[in-house]
Design a protein around this motif. Structure first.
Motif, PDB file in Angstrom:
ATOM      1  N   PHE A 145       0.835  -1.205   0.000  1.00 20.73           N
ATOM      2  CA  PHE A 145       0.000   0.000   0.000  1.00 20.73           C
ATOM      3  C   PHE A 145       0.867   1.251   0.000  1.00 20.73           C
ATOM      4  CE2 PHE A 145      -2.361   3.389   2.040  1.00 20.73           C
ATOM      5  CZ  PHE A 145      -3.612   3.307   1.445  1.00 20.73           C
ATOM      6  N   ALA A 146       1.859   1.295   0.877  1.00 16.55           N
ATOM      7  CA  ALA A 146       2.729   2.469   0.974  1.00 16.55           C
ATOM      8  C   ALA A 146       3.488   2.695  -0.335  1.00 16.55           C
ATOM      9  CB  ALA A 146       3.703   2.297   2.136  1.00 16.55           C
ATOM     10  N   LEU A 147       4.032   1.632  -0.909  1.00 17.34           N
ATOM     11  CA  LEU A 147       4.826   1.776  -2.128  1.00 17.34           C
ATOM     12  C   LEU A 147       3.976   2.223  -3.313  1.00 17.34           C
ATOM     13  CD1 LEU A 147       7.132  -1.376  -1.852  1.00 17.34           C
ATOM     14  CD2 LEU A 147       7.731   1.002  -1.390  1.00 17.34           C
ATOM     15  N   ILE A 148       2.792   1.623  -3.468  1.00 18.16           N
ATOM     16  CA  ILE A 148       1.943   1.963  -4.610  1.00 18.16           C
ATOM     17  C   ILE A 148       1.404   3.384  -4.494  1.00 18.16           C
ATOM     18  CG2 ILE A 148      -0.302   1.450  -5.673  1.00 18.16           C
ATOM     19  CD1 ILE A 148       0.327  -1.486  -5.416  1.00 18.16           C
ATOM     20  N   ILE A 151      -1.112   7.031 -21.327  1.00 15.50           N
ATOM     21  CA  ILE A 151      -2.510   6.970 -20.901  1.00 15.50           C
ATOM     22  C   ILE A 151      -2.840   5.562 -20.397  1.00 15.50           C
ATOM     23  CG2 ILE A 151      -4.891   7.145 -21.700  1.00 15.50           C
ATOM     24  CD1 ILE A 151      -3.970   9.313 -23.638  1.00 15.50           C
ATOM     25  N   VAL A 152      -2.319   4.545 -21.077  1.00 12.21           N
ATOM     26  CA  VAL A 152      -2.527   3.160 -20.625  1.00 12.21           C
ATOM     27  C   VAL A 152      -1.901   2.957 -19.248  1.00 12.21           C
ATOM     28  CG1 VAL A 152      -1.938   0.750 -21.088  1.00 12.21           C
ATOM     29  CG2 VAL A 152      -2.716   2.223 -22.949  1.00 12.21           C
ATOM     30  N   THR A 153      -0.700   3.490 -19.069  1.00 11.76           N
ATOM     31  CA  THR A 153      -0.031   3.376 -17.767  1.00 11.76           C
ATOM     32  C   THR A 153      -0.849   4.056 -16.672  1.00 11.76           C
ATOM     33  OG1 THR A 153       2.143   3.344 -18.836  1.00 11.76           O
ATOM     34  CG2 THR A 153       2.079   3.863 -16.490  1.00 11.76           C
ATOM     35  N   GLN A 154      -1.316   5.260 -16.948  1.00 10.79           N
ATOM     36  CA  GLN A 154      -2.154   5.975 -15.978  1.00 10.79           C
ATOM     37  C   GLN A 154      -3.415   5.188 -15.649  1.00 10.79           C
ATOM     38  OE1 GLN A 154      -2.905   9.792 -17.790  1.00 10.79           O
ATOM     39  NE2 GLN A 154      -1.351  10.801 -16.543  1.00 10.79           N
ATOM     40  N   PHE A 155      -4.056   4.649 -16.675  1.00  9.41           N
ATOM     41  CA  PHE A 155      -5.323   3.948 -16.486  1.00  9.41           C
ATOM     42  C   PHE A 155      -5.151   2.742 -15.566  1.00  9.41           C
ATOM     43  CE2 PHE A 155      -8.180   0.506 -17.860  1.00  9.41           C
ATOM     44  CZ  PHE A 155      -9.406   1.090 -17.575  1.00  9.41           C
ATOM     45  N   PHE A 156      -4.207   1.877 -15.891  1.00  6.24           N
ATOM     46  CA  PHE A 156      -4.054   0.650 -15.116  1.00  6.24           C
ATOM     47  C   PHE A 156      -3.495   0.931 -13.718  1.00  6.24           C
ATOM     48  CE2 PHE A 156      -4.389  -1.384 -19.289  1.00  6.24           C
ATOM     49  CZ  PHE A 156      -5.235  -2.425 -18.984  1.00  6.24           C
ATOM     50  N   TYR A 157      -2.629   1.931 -13.599  1.00  4.45           N
ATOM     51  CA  TYR A 157      -2.107   2.213 -12.264  1.00  4.45           C
ATOM     52  C   TYR A 157      -3.137   2.929 -11.400  1.00  4.45           C
ATOM     53  CZ  TYR A 157       1.773   2.117  -9.058  1.00  4.45           C
ATOM     54  OH  TYR A 157       2.584   1.802  -7.995  1.00  4.45           O
ATOM     55  N   THR A 158      -4.033   3.669 -12.020  1.00  2.00           N
ATOM     56  CA  THR A 158      -5.128   4.270 -11.254  1.00  2.00           C
ATOM     57  C   THR A 158      -6.070   3.186 -10.740  1.00  2.00           C
ATOM     58  OG1 THR A 158      -5.029   6.315 -12.544  1.00  2.00           O
ATOM     59  CG2 THR A 158      -7.065   5.881 -11.340  1.00  2.00           C
ATOM     60  N   ILE A 159      -6.345   2.170 -11.571  1.00  2.00           N
ATOM     61  CA  ILE A 159      -7.147   1.038 -11.108  1.00  2.00           C
ATOM     62  C   ILE A 159      -6.466   0.364  -9.921  1.00  2.00           C
ATOM     63  CG2 ILE A 159      -7.978  -1.265 -11.722  1.00  2.00           C
ATOM     64  CD1 ILE A 159      -8.498  -0.250 -14.517  1.00  2.00           C
ATOM     65  N   ALA A 160      -5.135   0.192 -10.016  1.00  2.00           N
ATOM     66  CA  ALA A 160      -4.391  -0.413  -8.912  1.00  2.00           C
ATOM     67  C   ALA A 160      -4.487   0.448  -7.657  1.00  2.00           C
ATOM     68  CB  ALA A 160      -2.933  -0.601  -9.313  1.00  2.00           C
ATOM     69  N   ALA A 169      -1.385  -3.252 -11.726  1.00  3.97           N
ATOM     70  CA  ALA A 169      -0.149  -2.492 -11.516  1.00  3.97           C
ATOM     71  C   ALA A 169       0.992  -3.057 -12.353  1.00  3.97           C
ATOM     72  CB  ALA A 169       0.222  -2.499 -10.033  1.00  3.97           C
ATOM     73  N   CYS A 170       1.055  -4.371 -12.482  1.00  5.42           N
ATOM     74  CA  CYS A 170       2.100  -4.998 -13.299  1.00  5.42           C
ATOM     75  C   CYS A 170       1.963  -4.596 -14.770  1.00  5.42           C
ATOM     76  CB  CYS A 170       2.043  -6.513 -13.164  1.00  5.42           C
ATOM     77  SG  CYS A 170       2.712  -7.144 -11.605  1.00  5.42           S
ATOM     78  N   ILE A 171       0.730  -4.548 -15.276  1.00  8.06           N
ATOM     79  CA  ILE A 171       0.510  -4.112 -16.652  1.00  8.06           C
ATOM     80  C   ILE A 171       1.025  -2.689 -16.832  1.00  8.06           C
ATOM     81  CG2 ILE A 171      -1.251  -3.543 -18.370  1.00  8.06           C
ATOM     82  CD1 ILE A 171      -2.911  -5.850 -17.265  1.00  8.06           C
ATOM     83  N   ALA A 172       0.724  -1.819 -15.858  1.00  7.77           N
ATOM     84  CA  ALA A 172       1.156  -0.420 -15.947  1.00  7.77           C
ATOM     85  C   ALA A 172       2.676  -0.301 -15.991  1.00  7.77           C
ATOM     86  CB  ALA A 172       0.588   0.367 -14.762  1.00  7.77           C
ATOM     87  N   VAL A 206       8.021  -2.833  -7.195  1.00  9.84           N
ATOM     88  CA  VAL A 206       8.035  -3.634  -5.969  1.00  9.84           C
ATOM     89  C   VAL A 206       6.632  -3.728  -5.374  1.00  9.84           C
ATOM     90  CG1 VAL A 206       8.987  -3.832  -3.642  1.00  9.84           C
ATOM     91  CG2 VAL A 206      10.440  -3.041  -5.516  1.00  9.84           C
ATOM     92  N   GLY A 207       5.908  -2.611  -5.380  1.00 12.84           N
ATOM     93  CA  GLY A 207       4.540  -2.621  -4.861  1.00 12.84           C
ATOM     94  C   GLY A 207       3.631  -3.541  -5.645  1.00 12.84           C
ATOM     95  N   SER A 208       3.834  -3.625  -6.966  1.00 15.95           N
ATOM     96  CA  SER A 208       3.020  -4.517  -7.798  1.00 15.95           C
ATOM     97  C   SER A 208       3.225  -5.973  -7.398  1.00 15.95           C
ATOM     98  CB  SER A 208       3.393  -4.325  -9.271  1.00 15.95           C
ATOM     99  OG  SER A 208       3.238  -2.974  -9.654  1.00 15.95           O
ATOM    100  N   VAL A 209       4.485  -6.355  -7.223  1.00 18.46           N
ATOM    101  CA  VAL A 209       4.791  -7.736  -6.845  1.00 18.46           C
ATOM    102  C   VAL A 209       4.257  -8.041  -5.448  1.00 18.46           C
ATOM    103  CG1 VAL A 209       6.647  -9.379  -6.397  1.00 18.46           C
ATOM    104  CG2 VAL A 209       6.811  -7.813  -8.340  1.00 18.46           C
TER     105      VAL A 209
END
Length: 242
Positions: free
Chosen positions: A40-43, A116-125, A168-171, A202-205
């Motif tokens: 949570f902290a890392l993401i 935009i793809v990176t933003q989208f998937f990381y926002t979902i994460a 997050a991994c996709i992003a 690291v947060g994704s993993v």
């Protein structure tokens, strides 16, 4: 009298059903909470900080300083739409800044499709982590093995964490593939992925690990509940025959 009281104690002990150790959380649950807190902290930090891509600090004339998902920092970025090179962007700005003249005109350059793809998937994460944070608080403070939806809560938490980790991994994979390619940020050979991007990876993993741990905890608690019900059934049969 002593003999009678001893018999009475034995009778009362025989009426107690064999129980299964129904702990509130097992090792997998406690480990899942610990891993989740770190993830949570890392993401969240990676989501909010502008150091996904940074310029080599040793190069004094670099045009890029650093950039993140939502903020870009430039030392002296020329306007790509100005052929006469009379407009330069300096300092840090929100990517959707409506106040800087000409900044909205280069948004297509700053925000290509992969960004935009990176933003989208990381926002979902990020949203998944917030939802999981509420669920973890309920899991720690309110829920217990004796409650009806305790296992459902843990399973839901595990699946949300798995989904969060995959998103997050996709992003980070998309950004790793295209973030430092030639033709986007200037002087790409002198840029590298910054600490915010490392935190995101690291947060994704860790989010995936937390999801696996929570699903393991749900499986353990479900098995304990089945054993507890089976022990109650056996006791009722023995007690009824007696």
């Amino acid at each position: 009298m002593q003999k009678a009281s001893h018999i009475a104690r034995n009778d009362s002990q025989e009426n107690i059903p064999p129980t299964v150790n129904m702990k509130r959380r097992t090792l997998s649950g406690n480990s899942g909470v610990g891993v989740f807190v770190l993830a949570f902290a890392l993401i969240v930090i990676a989501f909010a900080t502008p150091s996904w891509l940074v310029s080599d600090y040793r190069i004094t004339g670099a045009k890029l300083d650093r950039l993140g998902l939502w903020v870009h920092c430039f030392r002296s970025l020329p306007d790509v739409n100005d052929d006469n090179q009379r407009r330069f962007f300096v300092g840090c700005r929100w990517v959707y800044d409506p106040f800087t003249t000409g900044y909205d005109e280069i948004r297509g350059f700053l925000m290509p499709a992969f960004m935009i793809v990176t933003q989208f998937f990381y926002t979902i994460a990020f949203i998944g982590m917030l939802i999981s944070g509420i669920a973890v608080l309920v899991f720690i403070l309110c829920a217990g093995p004796d409650q009806k939806h305790f296992i459902t809560l843990i399973k839901s938490l595990g699946f949300v964490q798995l989904g969060t980790g995959i998103s997050a991994c996709i992003a980070v994979i998309v950004f790793a593939c295209f973030g430092n390619r030639n033709g986007w940020m200037p002087e790409h050979a002198n840029n590298w992925f910054g600490w915010s991007f490392v935190f995101a990876c690291v947060g994704s993993v860790l989010s995936l690990v937390a999801g696996v741990l929570f699903l393991t905890e749900a499986n353990v608690q479900e098995r304990k509940r089945r054993q507890f019900k089976a022990s109650q059934t056996r006791f009722e049969l023995v007690h009824g025959n007696a």
